[in-house]
Design a protein around this motif. Structure first.
Motif, PDB file in Angstrom:
ATOM      1  N   TRP A  41      -7.751  14.304  11.835  1.00 38.97           N
ATOM      2  CA  TRP A  41      -6.990  13.335  12.115  1.00 38.97           C
ATOM      3  C   TRP A  41      -5.749  13.920  12.829  1.00 38.97           C
ATOM      4  N   TRP A  42      -5.289  14.941  12.271  1.00 36.83           N
ATOM      5  CA  TRP A  42      -4.138  15.756  12.954  1.00 36.83           C
ATOM      6  C   TRP A  42      -4.393  15.930  14.327  1.00 36.83           C
ATOM      7  N   ILE A  74      -1.945  21.839   2.342  1.00 39.68           N
ATOM      8  CA  ILE A  74      -2.023  21.610   3.642  1.00 39.68           C
ATOM      9  C   ILE A  74      -2.276  20.153   4.011  1.00 39.68           C
ATOM     10  N   PRO A  75      -3.392  19.539   3.494  1.00 43.22           N
ATOM     11  CA  PRO A  75      -3.727  17.965   3.703  1.00 43.22           C
ATOM     12  C   PRO A  75      -2.345  17.275   3.164  1.00 43.22           C
ATOM     13  N   ILE A 114     -11.184  20.184  -2.410  1.00 46.63           N
ATOM     14  CA  ILE A 114      -9.977  19.955  -1.129  1.00 46.63           C
ATOM     15  C   ILE A 114     -10.521  20.326  -0.024  1.00 46.63           C
ATOM     16  N   SER A 160      -8.265  15.728   7.247  1.00 42.82           N
ATOM     17  CA  SER A 160      -6.928  15.456   7.718  1.00 42.82           C
ATOM     18  C   SER A 160      -6.749  16.626   8.992  1.00 42.82           C
ATOM     19  N   VAL A 177     -11.077  17.192   2.393  1.00 47.80           N
ATOM     20  CA  VAL A 177      -9.889  16.695   2.438  1.00 47.80           C
ATOM     21  C   VAL A 177      -9.452  17.160   3.662  1.00 47.80           C
ATOM     22  N   ILE A 178      -9.388  18.628   3.672  1.00 49.19           N
ATOM     23  CA  ILE A 178      -8.598  19.366   4.748  1.00 49.19           C
ATOM     24  C   ILE A 178      -9.650  18.934   5.877  1.00 49.19           C
ATOM     25  N   ILE A 188      -7.739  27.463   7.677  1.00 47.29           N
ATOM     26  CA  ILE A 188      -7.533  27.170   6.323  1.00 47.29           C
ATOM     27  C   ILE A 188      -8.269  27.838   5.301  1.00 47.29           C
ATOM     28  N   MET A 219      -4.162   7.495   1.331  1.00 50.73           N
ATOM     29  CA  MET A 219      -4.839   8.567   1.119  1.00 50.73           C
ATOM     30  C   MET A 219      -4.187   9.636   0.258  1.00 50.73           C
ATOM     31  N   LEU A 224      -0.173  17.520   6.111  1.00 50.68           N
ATOM     32  CA  LEU A 224      -0.439  16.929   7.115  1.00 50.68           C
ATOM     33  C   LEU A 224       0.037  15.527   7.159  1.00 50.68           C
ATOM     34  N   MET A 225      -0.728  14.757   5.948  1.00 48.18           N
ATOM     35  CA  MET A 225      -0.655  13.420   5.879  1.00 48.18           C
ATOM     36  C   MET A 225       0.981  12.807   5.692  1.00 48.18           C
ATOM     37  N   SER A 245       2.479  12.987   8.915  1.00 50.85           N
ATOM     38  CA  SER A 245       1.945  11.770   9.878  1.00 50.85           C
ATOM     39  C   SER A 245       2.411  10.497   9.410  1.00 50.85           C
ATOM     40  N   LEU A 265      -4.536  12.900  16.481  1.00 51.85           N
ATOM     41  CA  LEU A 265      -2.933  12.481  16.321  1.00 51.85           C
ATOM     42  C   LEU A 265      -2.226  13.057  17.868  1.00 51.85           C
ATOM     43  N   HIS A 266      -2.527  14.430  17.616  1.00 56.34           N
ATOM     44  CA  HIS A 266      -1.485  15.190  18.636  1.00 56.34           C
ATOM     45  C   HIS A 266      -2.286  15.519  19.907  1.00 56.34           C
TER      46      HIS A 266
END
Lengths: 243, 199, 237, 50
Positions: free
Chosen positions: C172-173, A193-194, C162, C169, C165-166, C127, A218, A197-198, A201, C176-177
């Protein structure tokens, strides 16, 4: 010493041999050559992920209508989801053939660091599935009306993304060797998933021409950490199948 | 003469059933070792345990290293051939030998010499349309590519015609002269000069 | 604690205490949170869902960290007990994450009128739920117990790497939206008498987790050592 | 302090949601514990019959 009782593959091999002698890199080259020859003789290995990618791409205009404004706003997500699923499709074939005909045992028996040889298999998988998808993605971008100036960021993000997917897919394939292919997908998808997403974007930022280099860095960092960590874990996961 | 491999009371328990109990044996250079046992008696498990593919619970496995003392970590390469002989069906006979890491730096005619030694010279088709016997010969040819101190072969003599098994015995004697030893598994003794171990 | 019989006897001593303590802390915390704590001036009484949602979200993540730690020990030192801990903690972690998801979406209905809100924290909990499902799916697909433990430990180490990182991100996501950042549980100006019951609830949740984990672990120990005679002595005579 | 009982249940219109979450939490936790106890009974029956 703390790690006294362990017998991890990387620790049991005498580290004094870990000087990158040419023998490991030669072996890497031989594996790459051998598997590429096999892949090109059985051309279905690199055609199927490509065709799957393009079919999934064409589904979206058919399902959502061909309006250009709609498609070009959806294009980054669609291309990325299709690339992710297509590179997952061929994950099953990384180790299963070598495990079946016994040539995988040599990786762990030799004194060379076996995670580098596993990395060779990951590179093969990337060359067979990642690269064709990368090439086909420009075609897909044209179909989905992606503006021209965001082709390069898309290619860059897919380059990093598909290679991380091959790494992750190798671990999924090693854990579910001999079991149903869908299991390796279920294992790998939450962890991708990361990257998704990245990757998306990067393309959306380049669409409304903002600076997207942060996401690329990243993804590069994730790849840099992923290569040693995931290859080591894949070696341990493969050794599980020998009991 | 110091043995290359020394194993002391190695035992393996799988789901509460002792597959083999405190095995003790040594592999001297030039001497062979034959492990006899019925199906599923743990022969393959033993071979894989010696080579580190399987984690050993109890027992000691010592290998001779360069300065002649025994060390837990093996410091020389060995050859292992399991039930599946590691033959790639999509490669030709020659490629099956050339594209292996043992054949690094070997010229064309060296490899052809090995093939000739096993009776496969001038057969250059895909490995997929060869008979099982011929595939076995390819795997035997692989033994000759590079000299190893110890060859671990899993059931070399099963499903083999007489000419092929004589060939194997010949090659084993030849390599014994050169000082390398064989650890072979099988259902019954194949009367090559080897110490026998029952499991 | 490493050898199973030792663990079994030691755990049967502390089990009752653990249960009683858990019930005490939970009941006080929830009673205080649901009934005594003052009503929030903005959201009214519906914010009280926080006393179930926030602790279960915290638990979901910390159980995963616990499982990854057990996984690391199991991979590096091949400790059987840590493999069993991993297996018995997985369903509990998954159910707490499920509680966090359900309570989070139920909380969204009265406050924002929609059942599901793509809020950063809720999405990363979703997630996390999928990662739990992957771990349990992998465990059930391998027959040999010790190999299944090792495979799941390897996957939990990847999970450990991970998860940050999830979270990053997904944040950020979201920015962003939906630039209008309305984080669901932005713990508004939590006045102390709203905050204390939350603390009690979190401790209560941890105790409930410890209780259920020991329960599962004892089953797992008996299951794996059923042919050993210390198990027979306890149950057969 | 919520004075009377129906205010406790009603919670100005959102009582249903709050109590549903509480009930869901209790339900899931007790399911876990009951499953563990059932599994233990099964194991004991199995060991006794072994």
């Amino acid at each position: 010493m703390l790690l006294q009782g362990t017998d991890l593959q990387i620790l049991t091999q005498p580290l004094l041999r870990f000087d990158m002698k040419s023998s490991v890199l030669d072996w890497l080259g031989i594996i790459l050559k051998r598997d590429l020859i096999i892949a090109f003789r059985r051309s279905s290995t690199y055609i199927t992920p490509l065709v799957f990618f393009l079919i999934v791409i064409t589904f979206f205009p058919l399902a959502l209508g061909p309006q250009e404004s709609l498609l070009s706003s959806l294009a980054p997500g669609v291309i990325w989801i299709a690339a992710l699923l297509a590179s997952l499709l061929a994950v099953e074939s990384i180790f299963s053939e070598d495990f079946r005909d016994g040539s995988l045992d040599d990786f762990f028996i030799s004194l060379e660091p076996s995670f580098i040889l596993v990395f060779a298999k990951v590179m093969i998988h990337w060359l067979i599935t990642g690269l064709p998808i990368l090439i086909a993605s420009s075609l897909a971008a044209i179909i989905l009306y992606l503006p021209l100036e965001s082709f390069v960021p898309m290619i860059l993000s897919l380059l990093l993304g598909t290679s991380f997917m091959s790494l992750l897919g190798a671990l999924g394939a090693a854990l579910s060797l001999g079991k149903s292919a869908i299991l390796s997908a279920i294992i790998v998808l939450p962890f991708s998933i990361p990257t998704l997403l990245m990757g998306t974007s990067v393309v959306t930022f380049s669409l409304n021409n903002q600076d997207y280099s942060g996401f690329l860095m990243m993804m590069g960092a994730m790849l840099a950490i992923g290569i040693p960590l995931l290859c080591l874990l894949t070696v341990e996961a493969l050794l599980l199948n020998y009991d | 003469m110091l043995p290359n491999l020394k194993v002391e009371n190695l035992s393996c328990v799988r789901s509460e059933k002792a597959i083999f109990k405190n095995l003790n044996f040594e592999v001297l250079p030039g001497q062979n070792l034959e492990i006899i046992g019925s199906n599923g008696s743990g022969k393959t498990t033993l071979l894989r345990m010696l080579l580190g593919l399987i984690n050993k619970e109890e027992g000691i496995i010592n290998w001779l290293d360069e300065d002649n003392n025994f060390n837990e970590y093996r410091s020389f390469d060995c050859f292992y051939q399991g039930h599946q002989m590691g033959i790639k069906n999509m490669l030709t006979v020659f490629e099956n030998l050339k594209l292996t890491h043992n054949a690094k730096g070997m010229s064309e005619e060296d490899i052809n010499k090995c093939l000739e030694r096993v009776g496969l010279y001038k057969i250059n088709e895909m490995a997929s349309d060869l008979s099982v016997g011929q595939k076995k010969r390819i795997s035997i040819a692989r033994w000759l590519l590079k000299d190893f101190k110890i060859y671990f072969i899993d059931e070399p003599f099963t499903a083999l015609d007489d000419s092929a098994s004589d060939l194997i015995k010949e090659i084993i004697n030849e390599l014994n002269q050169k000082g390398s030893s064989f650890v072979i598994t099988g259902h019954r003794s194949s009367n090559i000069n080897a110490t026998l171990i029952e499991i | 604690m490493g050898s199973p019989p030792l663990f079994y006897r030691w755990s049967s001593k502390i089990m009752p205490w653990l249960g009683i303590l858990a019930i005490i802390f939970l009941s006080i915390g929830l009673f205080w949170g649901l009934l005594i704590a003052p009503t929030d001036y903005k959201q009214g009484d519906v914010y009280r869902i926080l006393y179930v949602h926030v602790p279960s979200a915290i638990l979901g993540q910390s159980i995963f960290m616990f499982m990854a730690a057990c996984g690391l020990i199991n991979v590096v030192w091949r400790a059987k007990i840590s493999g069993m801990m991993l297996k018995s903690a997985a369903p509990i972690g998954m159910s707490f994450t499920l509680i966090a998801l359900v309570t989070g979406s139920v909380w969204g209905k009265p406050t924002w009128g929609t059942w599901w809100v793509w809020d950063a924290r809720l999405t990363s909990t979703l997630i996390l739920f999928f990662i739990y499902a992957a771990l349990i799916g992998l465990y059930s697909s391998i027959d040999d117990k010790t190999k299944a433990d090792r495979a799941v430990s390897i996957l939990s180490i990847v999970g450990l790497a991970i998860i940050p990182v999830i979270k990053k991100s997904v944040d950020w996501w979201q920015t962003l939206h939906q630039p209008s950042t309305f984080t669901l549980t932005s713990s508004p100006s939590m006045s102390p008498d709203m905050y204390q019951p939350l603390l009690l609830c979190v401790i209560g949740f941890y105790l409930i987790f410890a209780f259920t984990l020991t329960l599962n672990l004892r089953n797992e120990v008996i299951d794996r050592e059923r042919s050993k005679n210390w198990v027979k002595q306890i149950f057969v005579n | 302090m919520l004075e009377n009982f129906n205010n406790l249940l009603y919670m100005d219109g959102n009582g249903l949601f709050v109590w549903f979450c509480m009930a869901f939490f209790v339900l899931v936790v007790s399911l876990n514990i009951l499953y563990a106890i059932k599994k233990k009974r099964q194991l004991i029956k199995l060991i006794r019959s072994l």
